[in-house]
Design an enzyme around this catalytic site. Structure first.
Site, PDB file in Angstrom:
ATOM      1  CB  ALA A  67      -0.914  -0.009   1.222  1.00 51.78           C
ATOM      2  CG  HIS A  68       2.666   2.559  -3.074  1.00 54.18           C
ATOM      3  ND1 HIS A  68       2.333   1.238  -3.340  1.00 54.18           N
ATOM      4  CD2 HIS A  68       2.807   3.161  -4.271  1.00 54.18           C
ATOM      5  CE1 HIS A  68       2.296   1.064  -4.661  1.00 54.18           C
ATOM      6  NE2 HIS A  68       2.576   2.220  -5.241  1.00 54.18           N
ATOM      7  CB  SER A  69      -0.349   7.517  -2.032  1.00 53.60           C
ATOM      8  OG  SER A  69      -0.930   8.425  -2.945  1.00 53.60           O
TER       9      SER A  69
END
Length: 148
Positions: A67-69
């Protein structure tokens, strides 16, 4: 102290967590990033928005979501969180669902983001390491597998 110790402190772990769905699983990963001082809560929302816009491409291997942005003002320091779910959840990735391990990744800039993501991907690309990580009992055990 190695890089992995700095990027993945004890406060960033949640082993044996429960999530009702993929959004809640990402919220747990975000909570670890916030607890470790890597991000503000706004980054958690950005990670969820990324999946809503781009789809479940963050499910990079069977049972594993990264999970990342994008780097943003919500990222205070580069780091990771580690969430092991007691029951896997579906992200909508036919090839790699269901997910039981969610790693949260926050990078202050593109360079740090890619460096940390590459190191984690390299460690997790090996089936024997994934098995050891799945059964590791403590944050220290997990960091030892990643270092090896």
């Amino acid at each position: 102290m190695s890089d992995i110790d700095a990027f993945l402190p004890d406060s960033a772990f949640n082993l044996g967590a429960h999530a009702a769905d993929w959004r809640e699983a990402i919220r747990l990963a975000g909570a670890g990033l916030v607890a470790a001082g890597f991000t503000t809560e706004a980054y958690t929302d950005e990670m969820i928005e990324t999946v809503e816009k781009m789809g479940p491409y963050i499910v990079i291997a069977p049972g594993l979501a990264l999970a990342h942005s994008r780097p943003s003002d919500a990222v205070l320091n580069t780091g990771l969180s580690w969430v092991r779910l007691d029951e896997p959840v579906e992200f909508g990735n036919k090839a790699n669902d269901p997910v039981s391990l969610v790693i949260g990744l926050a990078g202050r800039d593109e360079s740090e983001h890619i460096t940390v993501m590459s190191a984690i991907a390299a460690a997790l690309s090996k089936a024997d390491k994934r098995e050891k990580l799945a059964s590791a009992a403590t944050p220290e055990d997990i960091r030892d597998v990643l270092k090896g």
